[in-house]
Design an enzyme around this catalytic site. Structure first.
Site, PDB file in Angstrom:
ATOM      1  N   ASP A  20      32.940  43.288  69.637  1.00 24.79           N
ATOM      2  CA  ASP A  20      31.499  42.973  69.689  1.00 24.79           C
ATOM      3  C   ASP A  20      31.074  42.237  68.413  1.00 24.79           C
ATOM      4  OD1 ASP A  20      30.679  43.993  72.175  1.00 24.79           O
ATOM      5  OD2 ASP A  20      30.479  46.020  71.390  1.00 24.79           O
ATOM      6  N   LYS A  66      32.405  53.370  75.455  1.00 23.62           N
ATOM      7  CA  LYS A  66      32.939  52.775  74.225  1.00 23.62           C
ATOM      8  C   LYS A  66      33.400  53.812  73.188  1.00 23.62           C
ATOM      9  CE  LYS A  66      30.500  48.362  74.463  1.00 23.62           C
ATOM     10  NZ  LYS A  66      29.680  47.380  73.754  1.00 23.62           N
TER      11      LYS A  66
HETATM   12  P1  NDP Z   1      21.426  50.891  71.918  1.00 26.04           P
HETATM   13  O1  NDP Z   1      20.671  51.592  72.991  1.00 26.04           O
HETATM   14  O2  NDP Z   1      22.583  51.579  71.266  1.00 26.04           O
HETATM   15  O3  NDP Z   1      20.381  50.504  70.734  1.00 26.04           O
HETATM   16  C1  NDP Z   1      19.173  49.887  71.030  1.00 26.04           C
HETATM   17  C2  NDP Z   1      18.503  49.478  69.729  1.00 26.04           C
HETATM   18  O4  NDP Z   1      17.331  48.733  70.074  1.00 26.04           O
HETATM   19  C3  NDP Z   1      18.036  50.648  68.869  1.00 26.04           C
HETATM   20  O5  NDP Z   1      18.157  50.298  67.517  1.00 26.04           O
HETATM   21  C4  NDP Z   1      16.550  50.771  69.268  1.00 26.04           C
HETATM   22  O6  NDP Z   1      15.756  51.323  68.239  1.00 26.04           O
HETATM   23  C5  NDP Z   1      16.189  49.311  69.430  1.00 26.04           C
HETATM   24  N1  NDP Z   1      15.029  49.094  70.285  1.00 26.04           N
HETATM   25  C6  NDP Z   1      14.931  49.272  71.631  1.00 26.04           C
HETATM   26  N2  NDP Z   1      13.699  48.950  72.060  1.00 26.04           N
HETATM   27  C7  NDP Z   1      12.993  48.547  70.960  1.00 26.04           C
HETATM   28  C8  NDP Z   1      11.660  48.084  70.742  1.00 26.04           C
HETATM   29  N3  NDP Z   1      10.807  47.947  71.752  1.00 26.04           N
HETATM   30  N4  NDP Z   1      11.296  47.754  69.490  1.00 26.04           N
HETATM   31  C9  NDP Z   1      12.169  47.879  68.462  1.00 26.04           C
HETATM   32  N5  NDP Z   1      13.433  48.328  68.593  1.00 26.04           N
HETATM   33  C10 NDP Z   1      13.844  48.654  69.827  1.00 26.04           C
HETATM   34  O7  NDP Z   1      21.851  49.503  72.536  1.00 26.04           O
HETATM   35  P2  NDP Z   1      23.037  48.533  72.031  1.00 26.04           P
HETATM   36  O8  NDP Z   1      22.993  48.491  70.558  1.00 26.04           O
HETATM   37  O9  NDP Z   1      24.301  48.892  72.708  1.00 26.04           O
HETATM   38  O10 NDP Z   1      22.600  47.134  72.640  1.00 26.04           O
HETATM   39  C11 NDP Z   1      21.464  46.421  72.125  1.00 26.04           C
HETATM   40  C12 NDP Z   1      21.434  45.055  72.761  1.00 26.04           C
HETATM   41  O11 NDP Z   1      22.552  44.288  72.333  1.00 26.04           O
HETATM   42  C13 NDP Z   1      21.503  45.112  74.291  1.00 26.04           C
HETATM   43  O12 NDP Z   1      20.366  44.485  74.804  1.00 26.04           O
HETATM   44  C14 NDP Z   1      22.722  44.322  74.676  1.00 26.04           C
HETATM   45  O13 NDP Z   1      22.436  43.415  75.734  1.00 26.04           O
HETATM   46  C15 NDP Z   1      23.037  43.529  73.409  1.00 26.04           C
HETATM   47  N6  NDP Z   1      24.496  43.353  73.267  1.00 26.04           N
HETATM   48  C16 NDP Z   1      24.940  42.087  73.366  1.00 26.04           C
HETATM   49  C17 NDP Z   1      26.291  41.808  73.305  1.00 26.04           C
HETATM   50  C18 NDP Z   1      26.739  40.390  73.456  1.00 26.04           C
HETATM   51  O14 NDP Z   1      27.948  40.158  73.559  1.00 26.04           O
HETATM   52  N7  NDP Z   1      25.865  39.402  73.421  1.00 26.04           N
HETATM   53  C19 NDP Z   1      27.283  42.895  73.080  1.00 26.04           C
HETATM   54  C20 NDP Z   1      26.692  44.202  72.982  1.00 26.04           C
HETATM   55  C21 NDP Z   1      25.335  44.398  73.080  1.00 26.04           C
HETATM   56  P3  NDP Z   1      15.508  52.923  68.084  1.00 26.04           P
HETATM   57  O15 NDP Z   1      16.765  53.490  67.477  1.00 26.04           O
HETATM   58  O16 NDP Z   1      14.345  52.996  67.175  1.00 26.04           O
HETATM   59  O17 NDP Z   1      15.237  53.433  69.471  1.00 26.04           O
END
Ligand code: NDP
Length: 282
Positions: free
Chosen positions: A107, A71
């Protein structure tokens, strides 16, 4: 009778690609619109992304989606960026206009379209869990849709603060960062709660955000970015407390609707696309 055996091509570049269901909903929409367009799900290694984009140009593709891990990296291979893609710094949809490849980000637009069916976010106070790519796209698009305040709640402070500063510098919304450590209490003045973390994603379907569920109030709208499963633990808890909910399938489907509009100029039927995904029983 003359025939046209040349299908206009679109598709997706990602790695891994096998579990990405987008092809199913987009091709269902094309068939429903009576189009012979195709959408090809392609696995593209990061080292070959430039070749893939040049290939799409050479073959006259009308556009394509980019998913993880392309992306951000795709931007250097494009000619222009749409407004929110520029602010977000990531592209998930590429549109060809003549010889120009334009990067857009649908998105957050898909999320806002799904949310709008339940509540107009303009003037509202929003709390977003997460500060990764999905949170960034959702937060920027909500800010451009006129929300008054966005609170970013994230465990890691660097990403949380970076997203908050981006919102303050590049959008009209007020924004603040709150560090997430221990069970989080949702402030009572929150109108819309968004899960933009990966918590609850299949196979961890019973995983719940570390929040006090009793701070979810019936007046709040609760939205989840997780599309698999559509009804997450968070949304079940929110419904049980009388909240209106928006699921991640709505975000995914509406991204597809917006992408198809960019590529074909036509409005696809969101219900047909949603049903195509539900039929997969993900
Ligand atoms: P990233 O890896 O960029 O970010 C993940 C985020 O989740 C970070 O803020 C991370 O926090 C947080 N996180 C992960 N595990 C935990 C936990 N156990 N407790 C608290 N916070 C947590 O992923 P994306 O942002 O790209 O994607 C996130 C989700 O969004 C995915 O599951 C994806 O399926 C969904 N998504 C859905 C779309 C849709 O069309 N429905 C489109 C795009 C994404 P930290 O920074 O502290 O690690």
């Amino acid at each position: 009778m003359t025939h046209d055996f040349l299908s206009p091509l679109t598709g997706s570049f990602a790695m891994p690609a096998a579990e990405n269901p987008t092809v199913v909903m987009i091709e269902a929409a094309y068939r429903h619109l009576g189009l012979t367009w195709r959408y090809l799900n392609c696995e593209v290694h990061p080292d070959r992304l430039g070749d893939a984009v040049r290939g799409a140009r050479a073959m006259g593709w009308r556009g394509f989606n980019c998913s993880i891990p392309h992306k951000v990296a795709v931007i250097e291979h494009l000619d222009q960026l749409g407004e929110s893609a520029r602010i977000i710094g990531a592209v998930n949809t590429v549109v060809r206009r003549g010889d120009t490849m334009i990067g857009e980000n649908t998105d957050g637009k898909g999320f806002v379209t799904a949310l709008n069916q339940v509540v107009d976010p303009a003037g509202k106070s929003v709390l977003i869990f997460g500060a990764g790519g999905a949170a960034r796209a959702v937060a920027v698009e909500l800010a451009l849709a006129g929300v008054s305040r966005i609170v970013i709640v994230n465990r890691g402070h660097e990403r949380g603060e970076a997203l908050t500063n981006l919102l303050l510098r590049q959008t009209p919304a007020d924004a603040a960062y709150t560090r997430w450590s221990g069970m989080f209490q949702i402030p009572a003045d929150t109108d819309i709660v968004v899960n933009a973390t990966s918590v609850g994603l299949f196979p961890n379907v019973d995983q719940m955000l570390d929040i006090d569920p009793d701070t979810l109030r019936a007046e709040m709208v609760v939205a989840d970015g997780i599309h698999n499963p559509p009804l997450t633990h968070l949304l079940r808890s929110a419904r049980a407390r009388g909240c209106r909910v928006v699921d991640g399938l709505g975000m995914l489907v509406n991204q597809g609707v917006i992408g198809i509009r960019y590529w074909t100029g036509l409005d696809a039927d969101a219900q047909v696309m949603r049903q195509a995904l539900l039929n997969l029983k993900l």
